[in-house]
Structure formats: C-alpha cells, structure tokens
Write a protein that holds these residues in place. Structure first.
Motif, short mmCIF file in Angstrom:
data_model
loop_
_atom_site.label_atom_id
_atom_site.label_comp_id
_atom_site.label_asym_id
_atom_site.label_seq_id
_atom_site.Cartn_x
_atom_site.Cartn_y
_atom_site.Cartn_z
N LEU A 120 0.83 -1.21 0.00
CA LEU A 120 0.00 0.00 0.00
C LEU A 120 0.86 1.26 0.00
O LEU A 120 0.53 2.25 -0.66
N GLN A 121 2.00 1.23 0.72
CA GLN A 121 2.91 2.38 0.71
C GLN A 121 3.50 2.59 -0.68
O GLN A 121 3.64 3.72 -1.14
N GLN A 125 2.12 1.72 -3.54
CA GLN A 125 1.05 2.24 -4.38
C GLN A 125 0.87 3.75 -4.16
O GLN A 125 0.73 4.51 -5.12
N GLU A 126 0.87 4.17 -2.91
CA GLU A 126 0.70 5.59 -2.58
C GLU A 126 1.86 6.41 -3.13
O GLU A 126 1.66 7.49 -3.70
N SER A 127 3.08 5.92 -2.98
CA SER A 127 4.26 6.62 -3.52
C SER A 127 4.18 6.74 -5.03
O SER A 127 4.54 7.78 -5.59
N LYS A 149 1.44 6.87 -6.84
CA LYS A 149 0.41 7.86 -7.16
C LYS A 149 0.96 9.27 -6.98
O LYS A 149 0.73 10.14 -7.81
N GLU A 150 1.71 9.50 -5.88
CA GLU A 150 2.28 10.81 -5.63
C GLU A 150 3.28 11.18 -6.73
O GLU A 150 3.31 12.32 -7.19
#
Length: 73
Positions: free
Chosen positions: A49-50, A52-54, A56-57
C-alpha cells in the motif's frame, strides 16, 4: 477468499508455481514461507500500500506540457 486450515509443515500451491508453507506457530503469530518464481513480486500488504501511494504521488508530480514548453525553444 478461500480459508484453509494448515498445520506446521503443510503447504498450499497457487497457480502451479507458488508454494505457501506454514513454518511455525507461536501464540498468535504464524510464520509463513513463500516459494515463487523471481518474476513474482511478494510484498507485505502494508508495504504494498505504501508503494502504491508513492507511485500515485510520483505520477501526480510529473511536469505538465505547459511546464516543458520552453525547454526546446
């Protein structure tokens, strides 16, 4: 979701080439071993999940066409 009961040393097979083996059970923790081809990424969910978030950012911080318009003048 498929829920299975396994004992120490028992294995399940996923897609003919991934093996998940119960290695140890201590209290409320279970140690799991995973054998898979190197081409198959394996992550703990919180790390996945981290990532994925990175991603996206990073995608949101890419320069736009307007930002690049003066580079080749």
């Amino acid at each position: 979701m498929l829920a299975l009961s396994r004992k120490i040393g028992e294995t399940i097979v996923i897609n003919n080439d991934i093996e998940v083996t119960i290695l140890e059970i201590k209290g409320d923790q279970v140690k799991v071993g995973i054998a898979a081809p190197k081409s198959v990424p394996i992550y703990r969910k919180e790390l996945y999940l981290q990532i994925q978030e990175s991603n996206k950012e990073a995608a949101n911080s890419l320069p736009t066409n307007a930002d690049l318009s003066g580079l080749f003048d």
